[in-house]
Scaffold this motif. Structure first.
Motif, PDB file in Angstrom:
ATOM      1  N   GLU A 136       0.796  -1.222   0.000  1.00 53.75           N
ATOM      2  CA  GLU A 136       0.000   0.000   0.000  1.00 53.75           C
ATOM      3  C   GLU A 136       0.833   1.278   0.000  1.00 53.75           C
ATOM      4  O   GLU A 136       0.345   2.327  -0.389  1.00 53.75           O
ATOM      5  N   SER A 137       2.066   1.199   0.446  1.00 54.30           N
ATOM      6  CA  SER A 137       2.848   2.408   0.714  1.00 54.30           C
ATOM      7  C   SER A 137       3.064   3.303  -0.503  1.00 54.30           C
ATOM      8  O   SER A 137       3.283   4.496  -0.350  1.00 54.30           O
ATOM      9  N   GLU A 138       3.007   2.756  -1.689  1.00 55.39           N
ATOM     10  CA  GLU A 138       3.207   3.568  -2.884  1.00 55.39           C
ATOM     11  C   GLU A 138       1.931   4.231  -3.373  1.00 55.39           C
ATOM     12  O   GLU A 138       1.970   5.097  -4.243  1.00 55.39           O
ATOM     13  N   SER A 139       0.794   3.859  -2.780  1.00 53.14           N
ATOM     14  CA  SER A 139      -0.462   4.395  -3.293  1.00 53.14           C
ATOM     15  C   SER A 139      -1.297   5.118  -2.236  1.00 53.14           C
ATOM     16  O   SER A 139      -2.471   5.344  -2.443  1.00 53.14           O
ATOM     17  N   ARG A 140      -0.689   5.489  -1.124  1.00 52.58           N
ATOM     18  CA  ARG A 140      -1.448   6.170  -0.050  1.00 52.58           C
ATOM     19  C   ARG A 140      -2.081   7.435  -0.599  1.00 52.58           C
ATOM     20  O   ARG A 140      -1.429   8.248  -1.226  1.00 52.58           O
ATOM     21  N   VAL A 141      -3.368   7.596  -0.361  1.00 53.15           N
ATOM     22  CA  VAL A 141      -4.041   8.795  -0.843  1.00 53.15           C
ATOM     23  C   VAL A 141      -4.687   9.598   0.285  1.00 53.15           C
ATOM     24  O   VAL A 141      -5.167  10.696   0.043  1.00 53.15           O
ATOM     25  N   TRP A 142      -4.699   9.087   1.513  1.00 46.92           N
ATOM     26  CA  TRP A 142      -5.267   9.827   2.638  1.00 46.92           C
ATOM     27  C   TRP A 142      -4.172  10.183   3.620  1.00 46.92           C
ATOM     28  O   TRP A 142      -3.359   9.342   3.969  1.00 46.92           O
ATOM     29  N   LYS A 143      -4.153  11.419   4.076  1.00 44.13           N
ATOM     30  CA  LYS A 143      -3.166  11.905   5.048  1.00 44.13           C
ATOM     31  C   LYS A 143      -3.890  12.468   6.262  1.00 44.13           C
ATOM     32  O   LYS A 143      -4.916  13.136   6.129  1.00 44.13           O
ATOM     33  N   VAL A 144      -3.335  12.217   7.435  1.00 48.04           N
ATOM     34  CA  VAL A 144      -3.883  12.770   8.671  1.00 48.04           C
ATOM     35  C   VAL A 144      -3.274  14.149   8.900  1.00 48.04           C
ATOM     36  O   VAL A 144      -2.063  14.322   8.809  1.00 48.04           O
ATOM     37  N   LEU A 145      -4.118  15.117   9.190  1.00 47.23           N
ATOM     38  CA  LEU A 145      -3.682  16.456   9.568  1.00 47.23           C
ATOM     39  C   LEU A 145      -4.041  16.618  11.041  1.00 47.23           C
ATOM     40  O   LEU A 145      -5.078  17.182  11.383  1.00 47.23           O
ATOM     41  N   ILE A 182      -7.219  14.307   4.775  1.00 50.30           N
ATOM     42  CA  ILE A 182      -7.379  14.882   3.437  1.00 50.30           C
ATOM     43  C   ILE A 182      -6.901  13.872   2.403  1.00 50.30           C
ATOM     44  O   ILE A 182      -5.958  13.118   2.648  1.00 50.30           O
ATOM     45  N   GLN A 183      -7.563  13.862   1.284  1.00 46.05           N
ATOM     46  CA  GLN A 183      -7.169  12.987   0.188  1.00 46.05           C
ATOM     47  C   GLN A 183      -6.074  13.681  -0.610  1.00 46.05           C
ATOM     48  O   GLN A 183      -6.158  14.876  -0.901  1.00 46.05           O
ATOM     49  N   CYS A 184      -5.033  12.931  -0.949  1.00 45.47           N
ATOM     50  CA  CYS A 184      -3.901  13.465  -1.700  1.00 45.47           C
ATOM     51  C   CYS A 184      -3.696  12.675  -2.978  1.00 45.47           C
ATOM     52  O   CYS A 184      -4.159  11.556  -3.122  1.00 45.47           O
ATOM     53  N   THR A 185      -2.961  13.279  -3.886  1.00 42.56           N
ATOM     54  CA  THR A 185      -2.566  12.571  -5.101  1.00 42.56           C
ATOM     55  C   THR A 185      -1.459  11.596  -4.738  1.00 42.56           C
ATOM     56  O   THR A 185      -0.893  11.664  -3.641  1.00 42.56           O
ATOM     57  N   THR A 186      -1.102  10.716  -5.635  1.00 43.06           N
ATOM     58  CA  THR A 186      -0.001   9.791  -5.370  1.00 43.06           C
ATOM     59  C   THR A 186       1.331  10.531  -5.277  1.00 43.06           C
ATOM     60  O   THR A 186       2.304   9.980  -4.782  1.00 43.06           O
ATOM     61  N   ASN A 187       1.373  11.786  -5.709  1.00 39.06           N
ATOM     62  CA  ASN A 187       2.575  12.616  -5.575  1.00 39.06           C
ATOM     63  C   ASN A 187       2.574  13.410  -4.274  1.00 39.06           C
ATOM     64  O   ASN A 187       3.381  14.308  -4.094  1.00 39.06           O
ATOM     65  N   ASP A 188       1.636  13.125  -3.388  1.00 40.39           N
ATOM     66  CA  ASP A 188       1.527  13.755  -2.071  1.00 40.39           C
ATOM     67  C   ASP A 188       0.997  15.184  -2.086  1.00 40.39           C
ATOM     68  O   ASP A 188       1.181  15.920  -1.129  1.00 40.39           O
ATOM     69  N   PHE A 189       0.355  15.597  -3.144  1.00 37.72           N
ATOM     70  CA  PHE A 189      -0.260  16.917  -3.180  1.00 37.72           C
ATOM     71  C   PHE A 189      -1.732  16.782  -2.822  1.00 37.72           C
ATOM     72  O   PHE A 189      -2.407  15.853  -3.273  1.00 37.72           O
ATOM     73  N   PRO A 190      -2.258  17.711  -2.005  1.00 41.95           N
ATOM     74  CA  PRO A 190      -3.678  17.618  -1.643  1.00 41.95           C
ATOM     75  C   PRO A 190      -4.592  17.767  -2.849  1.00 41.95           C
ATOM     76  O   PRO A 190      -4.337  18.569  -3.742  1.00 41.95           O
ATOM     77  N   GLU A 191      -5.624  16.947  -2.855  1.00 41.50           N
ATOM     78  CA  GLU A 191      -6.677  17.105  -3.862  1.00 41.50           C
ATOM     79  C   GLU A 191      -7.431  18.393  -3.522  1.00 41.50           C
ATOM     80  O   GLU A 191      -7.400  18.848  -2.383  1.00 41.50           O
ATOM     81  N   PRO A 192      -8.128  18.987  -4.478  1.00 40.90           N
ATOM     82  CA  PRO A 192      -8.951  20.154  -4.141  1.00 40.90           C
ATOM     83  C   PRO A 192      -9.926  19.778  -3.020  1.00 40.90           C
ATOM     84  O   PRO A 192     -10.550  18.721  -3.063  1.00 40.90           O
ATOM     85  N   MET A 193     -10.019  20.625  -1.994  1.00 43.71           N
ATOM     86  CA  MET A 193     -10.840  20.308  -0.824  1.00 43.71           C
ATOM     87  C   MET A 193     -12.327  20.401  -1.129  1.00 43.71           C
ATOM     88  O   MET A 193     -12.814  21.430  -1.583  1.00 43.71           O
ATOM     89  N   VAL A 194     -13.006  19.282  -0.890  1.00 43.54           N
ATOM     90  CA  VAL A 194     -14.457  19.208  -1.017  1.00 43.54           C
ATOM     91  C   VAL A 194     -14.943  18.483   0.226  1.00 43.54           C
ATOM     92  O   VAL A 194     -14.685  17.287   0.388  1.00 43.54           O
ATOM     93  N   ASP A 195     -15.602  19.211   1.143  1.00 41.15           N
ATOM     94  CA  ASP A 195     -16.098  18.584   2.371  1.00 41.15           C
ATOM     95  C   ASP A 195     -16.944  17.359   2.039  1.00 41.15           C
ATOM     96  O   ASP A 195     -17.806  17.400   1.175  1.00 41.15           O
ATOM     97  N   GLY A 196     -16.664  16.277   2.765  1.00 42.72           N
ATOM     98  CA  GLY A 196     -17.438  15.055   2.576  1.00 42.72           C
ATOM     99  C   GLY A 196     -16.963  14.199   1.419  1.00 42.72           C
ATOM    100  O   GLY A 196     -17.508  13.129   1.190  1.00 42.72           O
ATOM    101  N   HIS A 197     -15.950  14.655   0.681  1.00 41.14           N
ATOM    102  CA  HIS A 197     -15.419  13.865  -0.437  1.00 41.14           C
ATOM    103  C   HIS A 197     -13.904  13.726  -0.353  1.00 41.14           C
ATOM    104  O   HIS A 197     -13.386  12.631  -0.491  1.00 41.14           O
ATOM    105  N   THR A 198     -13.199  14.818  -0.155  1.00 38.23           N
ATOM    106  CA  THR A 198     -11.736  14.764  -0.108  1.00 38.23           C
ATOM    107  C   THR A 198     -11.199  15.294   1.212  1.00 38.23           C
ATOM    108  O   THR A 198      -9.994  15.287   1.441  1.00 38.23           O
TER     109      THR A 198
END
Length: 166
Positions: A38-47, A54-70
């Motif tokens: 799983e380590s290469e595909s983590r898409v959720w990060k704890v803040l 928050i959901q992130c891209t596989t490059n570790d950048f946050p997805e655009p914030m959408v409450d209830g989705h990302t």
């Protein structure tokens, strides 16, 4: 969120105390460490600072914030390196203290298969492993392998030992 485990708790004591006669619900999330697959595909990060994930891209950048989705907020968040005793102290000890003083309380884990519920609640190893202390130091039930259930049971029995007339 395949790598998370939520602990929800009705809380009657502590910072999140409910007013008399009301229920208090605290929802916490503990992100478990990823396995090698799983380590290469983590898409959720704890803040933790913001008590959110928050959901992130596989490059570790946050997805655009959408409450209830990302982006999701909780009462308490715990990252991958958080040990179970810290989770217990911040989510469950107040509930256990309230229970031994006559109030009702519930601690439960909810989440997807393989999200870490059993590990958080029961720990790893045997019951004896969970009941002993790490390296012979500390309190019973606070061993390396103990889960929230071990810690709660140890606190309840310690309370009974201190107040045997109850």
């Amino acid at each position: 969120m395949s790598s998370s485990s939520s602990t929800a708790a009705a809380n009657a004591a502590g910072d999140d105390a409910a007013a008399p006669g009301e229920e208090g619900i605290v929802v916490a999330i503990r992100m478990r460490p990823l396995n090698s697959r799983e380590s290469e595909s983590r898409v959720w990060k704890v803040l933790e600072k913001h008590e959110s994930i928050i959901q992130c891209t596989t490059n570790d950048f946050p997805e655009p914030m959408v409450d209830g989705h990302t982006f999701f907020m909780y009462n308490k968040t715990f990252g991958e390196s958080t040990m179970t005793p810290q989770v217990y102290e911040q989510t469950s000890r107040g509930i256990v203290d309230s229970v031994v003083n006559g109030l009702n309380g519930t601690i439960f884990a909810y989440g997807q298969t393989s999200s870490g519920k059993t590990y958080t609640m029961q720990g790893s190893g045997t019951l004896e492993d969970g009941a002993t202390t790490a390296g012979g130091t500390g309190s019973p039930g606070r061993g390396e392998n103990g889960g929230i259930v071990h810690m709660a049971a140890c606190d309840i029995f310690a309370h009974i030992e201190k107040e045997p007339e109850r």
